[in-house]
Write an enzyme that holds these catalytic residues in place. Structure first.
Site, short mmCIF file in Angstrom:
data_model
loop_
_atom_site.label_atom_id
_atom_site.label_comp_id
_atom_site.label_asym_id
_atom_site.label_seq_id
_atom_site.Cartn_x
_atom_site.Cartn_y
_atom_site.Cartn_z
CB ILE A 18 35.39 36.24 38.95
CG1 ILE A 18 33.90 36.02 38.99
CG2 ILE A 18 36.12 35.28 38.08
CD1 ILE A 18 33.24 36.03 37.66
CB ALA A 24 27.24 39.92 46.03
CE LYS A 41 25.01 40.96 43.01
NZ LYS A 41 24.38 42.14 42.36
CG ASP A 133 25.38 53.42 42.89
OD1 ASP A 133 25.68 52.37 43.49
OD2 ASP A 133 26.11 54.43 42.89
O1 LIG Z 1 31.51 37.95 34.76
C1 LIG Z 1 31.75 38.75 35.66
N1 LIG Z 1 33.00 39.12 36.02
C2 LIG Z 1 34.19 38.69 35.49
C3 LIG Z 1 34.32 37.48 34.78
C4 LIG Z 1 35.57 37.09 34.29
C5 LIG Z 1 36.66 37.91 34.47
C6 LIG Z 1 36.52 39.15 35.16
C7 LIG Z 1 35.28 39.52 35.68
C8 LIG Z 1 37.67 40.06 35.37
C9 LIG Z 1 38.70 39.42 36.29
N2 LIG Z 1 39.63 38.52 35.54
C10 LIG Z 1 38.98 37.26 35.09
C11 LIG Z 1 38.01 37.49 33.96
C12 LIG Z 1 30.62 39.41 36.39
C13 LIG Z 1 29.34 39.30 35.86
C14 LIG Z 1 28.27 39.88 36.52
C15 LIG Z 1 28.48 40.59 37.70
C16 LIG Z 1 27.35 41.21 38.37
C17 LIG Z 1 26.12 41.43 37.82
N3 LIG Z 1 25.37 42.03 38.75
N4 LIG Z 1 26.12 42.19 39.86
C18 LIG Z 1 27.33 41.69 39.65
C19 LIG Z 1 29.75 40.72 38.24
C20 LIG Z 1 30.83 40.13 37.57
O2 LIG Z 1 32.10 40.22 38.04
C21 LIG Z 1 32.38 41.12 39.11
C22 LIG Z 1 33.80 41.51 38.91
C23 LIG Z 1 34.79 40.60 39.24
C24 LIG Z 1 36.11 40.95 39.03
C25 LIG Z 1 36.44 42.19 38.48
C26 LIG Z 1 35.41 43.07 38.12
C27 LIG Z 1 34.08 42.73 38.33
#
Ligand SMILES: O=C(Nc1ccc2c(c1)CCNCC2)c1ccc(-c2cn[nH]c2)cc1OCc1ccccc1
Length: 343
Positions: A18, A24, A41, A133
């Protein structure tokens, strides 16, 4: 070649990627025992190179941060080539995209989001952690558009973070405090408050207070500290922005004072999470303990002692956290439907 995910087998189902951070990869996954969604991650140790200490720093910091507006780490483990960090699922994506999609947020929405960010930062500062940050890219949203602060890779931890002076200049220039870009020694909590000011400005206006393609000119603008106040800004929001965007850190508010500022108090507010005391890091929710203990057929006291060594390398701790989140979201009755009598 060992399948890099064999270590997850039986515990997590891996789904699509995603997101890709610098070094990462973030994959959607399912925690099998609870069926709850998580984000994993995955970092490649070789590719990390001398960024490995940053990842270790983030993991150690996340181990003692437990707050509704900080992206929760549930479990972490590594193989010889990879590091896995199981995190809270934030399907709302980045705050940055949320602002861009709307041009700018209304004052009501901006205040709701800002109060959640400020409460997470206040909690960090109380725990001796400065983020260093803070920017919309490091703020994710969950399915109800609640804030989840991420990326503690650049953070500094210290017991007296309000006094100790830091010197490493880091973070993103547009959000960096004047004293930080001058290369002077600075107080991390004060630099975080400046970044919160830039963040609130971006939330309410849809653009940055200090911006320039040329880094030297950008630094100059930050040190002069003059920024435009668009006509749609209310007096209250102009006032709170001035309290944060003080070029002399001596005159800058603390994040606790921010939360008591009249602008933050306006309107109908959901109560902010209280800054937790240490006991929240102990495993204390007896509903969850009884459910889990009944499920695996052990005495609750034995399970509690196993989990109280909160060191994140146990699957049961991830299970505990996920069931606790489910209970916080839906209340205790959810367990009754699991068909296990926990009375
Ligand atoms: O759950 C996370 N992200 C995430 C999960 C589902 C969805 C989306 C995003 C948006 C994109 N459409 C599908 C729905 C998610 C959780 C934790 C972390 C994280 C925690 N420390 N470092 C990273 C990063 C995450 O993501 C990164 C991201 C991916 C796509 C765009 C925006 C952000």
């Amino acid at each position: 070649k060992e399948n890099e995910f064999s270590v997850l087998e039986g515990f997590y189902l891996i789904h699509e990627t995603i997101g890709r951070g610098g070094f990462a990869k973030v994959k959607k996954a399912t925690h099998i025992l609870t069926g709850e969604r998580v984000a994993i991650k995955i970092l490649d140790k070789a590719a990390l190179g001398d960024d490995l200490p940053r990842v270790k720093q983030e993991i150690e910091t996340l181990k003692f941060l437990n707050h509704p507006h900080i992206c929760q780490m549930y479990q972490t483990f590594d193989t010889d080539r990879k590091i896995f960090i199981v995190m809270e699922y934030c399907q709302g994506g980045e705050l940055f995209d949320y602002i861009v999609q709307r041009d700018r947020l209304t004052e009501v929405e901006g205040r709701r989001i800002f109060r959640q960010i400020a409460s997470a930062v206040a909690y960090c500062h109380q725990k001796g952690v400065v983020h260093r940050d803070l920017k919309p890219e490091n703020i994710l949203l969950d399915s109800e558009n609640n804030v989840k602060l991420i990326d503690f890779g650049l953070c500094a931890n210290s017991t007296n973070c309000h006094k100790v002076e830091l010197e490493t200049c880091c973070g993103s220039p547009a959000y960096a405090a004047p004293e930080l870009i001058k290369g002077e020694r600075y107080i991390g909590t004060q630099a975080d408050v400046w970044s919160l000011g830039v963040l609130l400005y971006a939330l309410l206006n849809g653009f940055l207070p200090f911006d320039d393609a040329n880094l030297g000119i950008l630094y100059k603008k930050i040190q002069i500290g003059k920024y435009e106040e668009p006509r749609w800004l209310s007096e209250g929001s102009k006032n709170i922005l001035r309290c944060m965007l003080q070029i002399d850190p001596k005159y800058r508010v603390s994040v606790d004072q921010l939360l008591n500022h009249t602008w933050c108090q306006e309107g109908s507010q959901e109560p902010l999470p209280l800054v937790d005391t240490d006991d929240s890091m102990n495993v204390v929710d007896n509903d969850v303990i009884r459910l889990m203990a009944a499920n695996i057929g052990v005495q609750p006291e034995l399970l509690k002692s196993r989990l109280s060594l909160v060191n994140y390398d146990k699957y049961e701790l991830a299970t505990y956290f996920l069931l606790l989140r489910r209970k916080q979201k839906t209340g205790v009755q959810i367990f009754r439907r699991c068909g296990i009598n926990i009375d």
